[in-house]
Scaffold this active site. Structure first.
Site, PDB file in Angstrom:
ATOM      1  N   LYS A 115       2.266   2.851  16.423  1.00  0.00           N
ATOM      2  CA  LYS A 115       1.185   3.596  15.116  1.00  0.00           C
ATOM      3  C   LYS A 115       2.323   4.812  15.234  1.00  0.00           C
ATOM      4  CE  LYS A 115      -2.520   2.101  13.009  1.00  0.00           C
ATOM      5  NZ  LYS A 115      -3.691   1.553  12.709  1.00  0.00           N
ATOM      6  N   LYS A 201       3.997  -8.733   6.077  1.00  0.00           N
ATOM      7  CA  LYS A 201       3.381  -8.724   5.760  1.00  0.00           C
ATOM      8  C   LYS A 201       2.619  -8.753   4.292  1.00  0.00           C
ATOM      9  CE  LYS A 201      -0.580  -8.361   9.373  1.00  0.00           C
ATOM     10  NZ  LYS A 201      -1.591  -6.883  10.300  1.00  0.00           N
ATOM     11  N   LYS A 204      -1.066  -3.098   1.596  1.00  0.00           N
ATOM     12  CA  LYS A 204      -1.551  -2.669   0.424  1.00  0.00           C
ATOM     13  C   LYS A 204      -0.309  -1.060   0.679  1.00  0.00           C
ATOM     14  CE  LYS A 204      -3.805   1.181   2.630  1.00  0.00           C
ATOM     15  NZ  LYS A 204      -4.320   2.784   2.426  1.00  0.00           N
TER      16      LYS A 204
END
Ligand code: TRP
Length: 339
Positions: A115, A201, A204
């Site tokens: 991240k 994957k 969203k």
């Protein structure tokens, strides 16, 4: 058996969240009940502020996620369901554990590295200490089993390391303060991939809505998405080995098996030799049948904000009670006077 797990209130729940995490929560809730144990599930809203966020969106996503969990079968009569922000002991314990967690441990976390990327200096402190809050989440309740996806295994190992070091440093061997939690990673939480790219994957944040089945999708939308899903020209193989190198075919068969509660082998036993012209409609119908009741409950619950807030309030009251003994023991072990 004390089951504890959390999920970030991301909004826009999809099939990957359902098959990867939530369905397993429901299963473990029922197991805990049957064995006289207890399950606690929470929305990790405190974790959500570790990255840039819109406050109004966070509140809306938190309510939407509770609605989704209830629609999927989390039952407030069986599980303690709440959001972290209403249980201040999570943040308190995080601080107390920050004296035990080591910089080097956190520096090794792959989620932090992924991240933060090249811009570590520009990240929030919360993103770095995120795993300490996660450790507090489970240690606070003496969790024995923590159902998580594969990507959270490292964070659970960290929670065990923190618990172990704290027990070593501040407790006597016959009276440990913390229980070492066990991660439970369901085999079929095997990744649910994008309908447009079998190597990515289901997410969203994918710009194409065609890449995922949302819990808000109606029957026509689900059928259309499955029909348009990327495949290859070959018929389905009769054996699992024949799926190798066929990411999209493998994903669709995996979804079918997970939804039907069967295995990839059994699905191929039934559909081996068939083309996608036959398999896709069967998959679409299975998804519609299984998801329609969830979708119906979800849509209805979303319109009843007072009911959702009441569920969270009641869950938080119970969670605060359950958290108290461990937090008291932690303060005492550290020599912190509290009157
Ligand atoms: N970090 C987890 C995730 O992103 C969510 C989470 C927060 C969690 N606290 C937890 C999971 C405690 C298990 C236990 O999926």
């Amino acid at each position: 058996m004390r089951i504890v797990s959390g999920i970030q209130p991301t909004g826009n729940l999809h099939l990957g969240n359902y098959l990867g995490a939530i369905r397993n929560w429901v299963r473990m809730q029922d197991e805990a009940q049957a064995s006289g144990g207890e399950s606690l599930y929470f929305l990790a809203d405190l974790h959500a502020i570790s990255q840039p966020h819109a406050p109004a969106q966070l509140a809306a996503n938190t309510r939407e996620m509770v609605a989704a969990l209830l629609a999927c079968g989390i039952d407030p009569a069986k599980s303690v369901l709440f959001n972290q922000a209403q249980v201040p002991q999570h943040a308190e314990l995080q601080w107390l554990l920050s004296g035990t967690a080591r910089m080097g441990w956190l520096n090794r976390m792959t989620q932090w590295k992924d991240k933060a990327g090249k811009n570590r200096e520009g990240q929030s402190v919360a993103l770095f200490t995120y795993p300490v809050l996660q450790a507090a989440d489970v240690l606070l309740y003496q969790a024995t089993h923590v159902p998580v996806g594969d990507d959270q295994k490292q964070h659970l190992e960290l929670a065990r390391d923190i618990a172990q070091k704290f027990n070593n440093d501040f407790a006597s061997a016959d009276k440990p303060v913390f229980t070492l939690p066990e991660p439970i990673i369901p085999p079929e939480a095997a990744r649910i991939m994008s309908l447009r790219d079998g190597t990515a994957k289901m997410s969203k944040s994918d710009p194409s809505d065609m890449s995922r089945i949302n819990l808000t999708d109606d029957a026509d939308t689900i059928m259309a998405k499955v029909k348009k899903a990327k495949t290859d020209p070959e018929p389905l193989p009769g054996e699992k080995a024949g799926l190798e190198g066929r990411a999209e075919a493998s994903n669709l068969v995996g979804i079918y098996a997970a939804m039907a509660g069967s295995s990839v082998e059994a699905v191929l036993g039934e559909f081996g030799g068939a083309g996608f012209g036959k398999f896709k409609p069967a998959l679409g119908e299975l998804l519609v049948t299984k998801l329609a009741p969830i979708n119906r409950r979800f849509v209805a619950l979303c319109t009843d904000q007072p009911a959702l807030d009441a569920v969270l309030r009641a869950g938080a009251t119970r969670a605060r009670e359950l958290a108290k003994p461990t937090l008291d023991a932690t303060y005492a072990a550290l020599g912190l006077l509290r009157g």
